[in-house]
Design an enzyme around this catalytic site. Sequence first.
Site, short mmCIF file in Angstrom:
data_model
loop_
_atom_site.label_atom_id
_atom_site.label_comp_id
_atom_site.label_asym_id
_atom_site.label_seq_id
_atom_site.Cartn_x
_atom_site.Cartn_y
_atom_site.Cartn_z
N ASP A 207 1.06 -1.26 0.14
CA ASP A 207 -0.43 0.41 -0.18
C ASP A 207 0.96 1.15 -0.10
OD1 ASP A 207 -2.42 1.14 0.01
OD2 ASP A 207 -2.28 1.73 2.07
N SER A 231 -7.34 4.56 0.11
CA SER A 231 -7.01 3.68 -0.65
C SER A 231 -8.59 3.18 -0.79
CB SER A 231 -6.07 2.66 0.27
OG SER A 231 -4.39 2.96 -0.05
N GLN A 281 -5.18 -1.22 -7.52
CA GLN A 281 -5.70 -0.82 -6.30
C GLN A 281 -6.01 0.52 -8.12
OE1 GLN A 281 -3.75 2.38 -4.36
NE2 GLN A 281 -3.45 0.96 -2.03
#
Length: 291
Positions: A207, A231, A281
């Site tokens: 991430d 996110s 993502q």
Amino acid sequence: MSASATTPIDEVLDLLGLEPIEVNIFRGVSPKDRMQRVFGGQVLGQALVAAYRTVENRVCHSLHAYFLRAGDPKVPILYEVDRSRDGASFTSRRVVAIQHGHQIFTLAASFQVPEEGFEHQFEMPEAPDPESLPTEAEMRAKAVAQVSEEDREWFTRPRPIEMRHVEPVEFFKPPKRAPRQMVWFRATGKLPDDLSLHQCLLAYASDMTLLDTATRPHGIGWFDRSVQMASIDHAMWFHRPFRADEWLLYVQDAPSASGARGFNRGAIYTRSGTLVASVAQEGLMRPRKRS
């Protein structure tokens, strides 16, 4: 080990050491220095740990997650695992993270009995050796004078994941660049020989920097308060075994930004060129309205 001797990577390993509360229920905590919201990679890693606690003799090959609400770092997170399916070859788990009576995150993960089969992969692009690149600490030291007093301690503290960017990072007012970047990274300490732990730590690290890729064509810096970023979802596919305490190359691109969202992809290679994981993502990139 005394508290004074605890290293940043030790702290992350402690975060991943979830406390069992009841059958299929685990509790995780956040670092004490997180003041606003829980880091998304932490919830990813902890949720995968929770899923692994209910699986035997199988390896995670994929996960798909949604970030539903910002996590509160001041209270524990409860992880509830649903044992969706145990098949002959594959096992499925669903994990829900809960705070203040609400779901903040969901994860679906699939595990497989190790098997042999067909093999191919994309080749790793050429990249300079990590030793030839400036450390993240060196880059931050050059920029620290521009960081506000309230952010300076966070900006300069030691980190559990060592990162070396192939292109220098411009923390303030970066030029507009193509939506691509490559970053070498590894855990800052030796890890046990446990593939599940290395996968959970890779989920934690995956991430980092990824959403930044979609900001590059728009000249958005790390401290740009005019953009709200977070996110939204995160997916990973684990292809081959690896060690998270050895150098890995994170090759990232962002094919699209639209609707206040940025879409990002990543391929993670070992130093020898083996493709070990793929990542996708979508993140929020919302321009803040001026009052």
